[in-house]
Design an enzyme around this catalytic site. Structure first.
Site, mmCIF file in Angstrom:
data_model
loop_
_atom_site.group_PDB
_atom_site.id
_atom_site.type_symbol
_atom_site.label_atom_id
_atom_site.label_comp_id
_atom_site.label_asym_id
_atom_site.label_seq_id
_atom_site.Cartn_x
_atom_site.Cartn_y
_atom_site.Cartn_z
ATOM 1 N N GLY A 195 0.834 -1.208 0.000
ATOM 2 C CA GLY A 195 0.000 0.000 0.000
ATOM 3 C C GLY A 195 0.858 1.242 0.000
ATOM 4 O O GLY A 195 2.056 1.180 -0.278
ATOM 5 N N ASN A 196 0.251 2.382 0.274
ATOM 6 C CA ASN A 196 1.023 3.625 0.390
ATOM 7 C C ASN A 196 0.389 4.517 1.447
ATOM 8 O O ASN A 196 -0.633 4.161 2.036
ATOM 9 C CB ASN A 196 1.134 4.320 -0.974
ATOM 10 C CG ASN A 196 -0.224 4.699 -1.539
ATOM 11 O OD1 ASN A 196 -0.956 5.474 -0.955
ATOM 12 N ND2 ASN A 196 -0.571 4.093 -2.678
ATOM 13 N N ARG A 197 0.980 5.672 1.687
ATOM 14 C CA ARG A 197 0.591 6.502 2.828
ATOM 15 C C ARG A 197 -0.612 7.406 2.557
ATOM 16 O O ARG A 197 -0.966 8.236 3.387
ATOM 17 C CB ARG A 197 1.761 7.381 3.258
ATOM 18 C CG ARG A 197 2.925 6.605 3.793
ATOM 19 C CD ARG A 197 4.031 7.585 4.205
ATOM 20 N NE ARG A 197 5.268 6.883 4.476
ATOM 21 C CZ ARG A 197 5.538 6.258 5.617
ATOM 22 N NH1 ARG A 197 4.646 6.255 6.588
ATOM 23 N NH2 ARG A 197 6.680 5.640 5.784
ATOM 24 N N SER A 198 -1.232 7.313 1.388
ATOM 25 C CA SER A 198 -2.350 8.229 1.082
ATOM 26 C C SER A 198 -3.511 8.030 2.066
ATOM 27 O O SER A 198 -3.925 6.914 2.348
ATOM 28 C CB SER A 198 -2.848 7.965 -0.340
ATOM 29 O OG SER A 198 -4.050 8.661 -0.540
ATOM 30 N N ALA A 232 -3.633 7.932 -5.019
ATOM 31 C CA ALA A 232 -2.239 7.491 -5.089
ATOM 32 C C ALA A 232 -2.275 6.034 -5.553
ATOM 33 O O ALA A 232 -2.559 5.128 -4.768
ATOM 34 C CB ALA A 232 -1.577 7.619 -3.729
#
Ligand code: CTP
Length: 397
Positions: free
Chosen positions: A205-208, A271
């Site tokens: 995943g990512n930090r969005s 994102a």
């Protein structure tokens, strides 16, 4: 806001018609030019002479019984905004189906301007599925539904269905033709970070946080647009927001590409993972099985897919960068967008998870416009106003 604007006040047959006389007076007081149109039934509640005396011109009462050859098209073309107050269930039904059998329904059909509808009826009629269907259709057509309120109804009853006060209607009419208004627009927004499965329980995943996309969707909905929000996080509650929950870049691509041909503008704030595990495990990867090797493959480029569409919507992309704007300027030229919103995610107060953002707008010609540090809500509102200013949907109001 309404000074010098052409307002058609359309009065249909409910007891609240008596308040239309006061609404006409208030519209004139704020400088609007007002013409009126009445149904036969409304004349049971309000004399045409009253509206004539207040506005200085006789109301249009029918399609055939006056000197004017085509009163509905004259009026529809003259109008900057039409306000139907009160709007009965019957009038709303005719507006929803385009059944132009009287002066109001024909005038609305012959117009291209925003239409504000102020319902007034008994609670049972307002809550009937037939009325609910008509309301949904009218909203889909870009009408502004103003009210109803709760209070005293005809015949001594009380409940939901009372027409809004004329001063409240006046505010809504002014909002419907304000410069940032998006009534009649359809907008697609993507938000949140995608999750790419490694196995059934783990993902990349990512930090969005989805806060920026949510703020844009809410700003568009509050400006009157119909919003499709394709997102991996919880969507803000608003009746104009249609939430489509997705998880992976592929899900998001499918949902965005399906919705994009129907909208006037697409704002892709999500994102999106650029890479995903090529072969996600079907069962949970076990520690005892040793270190797994995760091979990556590219995800679809969602933005590029929209940019390549024939008759594509006005397209806004985002670029989360670290450091200089050079890369973002190059991206604005390369990506086929109309507008790129760049932010430096390494800066304090900008980027993932914060409630503020400092963005720079970039157009494909390389022009940049830096905004100060703002709340994400303000960035959303200003971005929506920019889109309205830079792009009017073809043939629209
Ligand atoms: N985007 C997309 N599909 C992807 C990746 C990104 O539609 N698979 C969109 C994002 O929603 C955003 C824009 O592309 O609006 C820019 O994202 P970014 O990650 O900066 O673009 P990349 O092309 O991945 O740039 P980079 O060269 O920095 O990897």
């Amino acid at each position: 806001m309404l000074a010098g604007r052409h307002v058609v006040l359309a009065v249909s047959g409910g007891v609240a018609a008596y308040k239309a006389a006061y609404l006409a007076r208030r519209l004139l007081e704020v400088g609007a030019e007002v013409r009126t149109v009445m149904t036969d039934a409304s004349r049971q509640f309000l004399g045409p002479q009253t509206l004539a005396a207040i506005t200085g011109s006789a109301p249009v009462l029918g399609l055939f019984d006056q000197e004017e050859v085509s009163p509905h098209t004259t009026l529809g073309q003259w109008a900057d905004v039409i306000v139907v107050a009160p709007a009965t269930a019957a009038t709303m039904s005719r507006l929803a189906t385009g059944l132009s059998v009287d002066a109001i329904s024909a005038t609305v059909l012959a117009s291209r301007c925003p239409v504000v509808v102020a319902p007034a009826m008994h609670t049972e009629m307002w809550e009937h599925p037939a009325t609910a269907r008509n309301v949904a259709t009218l909203i889909g057509d870009g009408c502004v539904i103003a009210g109803p309120a709760t209070g005293a109804l005809a015949g001594g009853d009380e409940g939901l269905g009372r027409m809004l006060d004329p001063d409240e209607i006046l505010e809504i009419v002014a909002g419907a033709i304000s410069p940032g208004a998006m009534y009649g627009w359809k907008i697609l927004v993507s938000a949140g970070g995608t999750r790419e499965a490694i196995d059934p329980v783990r993902y990349i995943g990512n930090r969005s946080s989805g806060k920026m996309g949510n703020a844009i969707a809410l700003a568009a909905a509050e400006a009157g647009a119909q919003v499709t929000l394709v997102t991996t996080v919880a969507a803000p509650a608003h009746r104009n927001i249609d939430e489509v929950q997705v998880e992976s870049a592929q899900d998001m691509a499918d949902a965005v590409w399906k919705a994009a041909p129907q909208v006037d503008a697409a704002v892709l704030a999500a994102a999106v993972a650029d890479f995903r595990p090529a072969d996600p495990a079907v069962g949970k990867l076990r520690r005892a099985e040793g270190l797994p090797q995760v091979h990556l493959e590219p995800t679809p480029d969602i933005l590029a897919g929209v940019a390549a569409m024939v008759d594509r919507p006005y397209l806004v992309g985002f670029a989360a960068e670290v450091g200089s704007l050079e890369v973002a300027i190059e991206k604005a030229q390369r990506k086929g967008v109309d507008l790129l919103v760049a932010n430096d995610v390494a800066r304090t107060g900008s980027g993932f998870g914060t409630d503020t953002n400092e963005v720079t707008l970039i157009t494909p010609d390389g022009a940049t416009e830096a905004w100060e540090l703002l709340s994400k809500a303000e960035v959303g509102t200003r971005l929506i106003a920019e889109i309205v200013r830079r792009h009017q949907p073809a043939g629209e109001r």
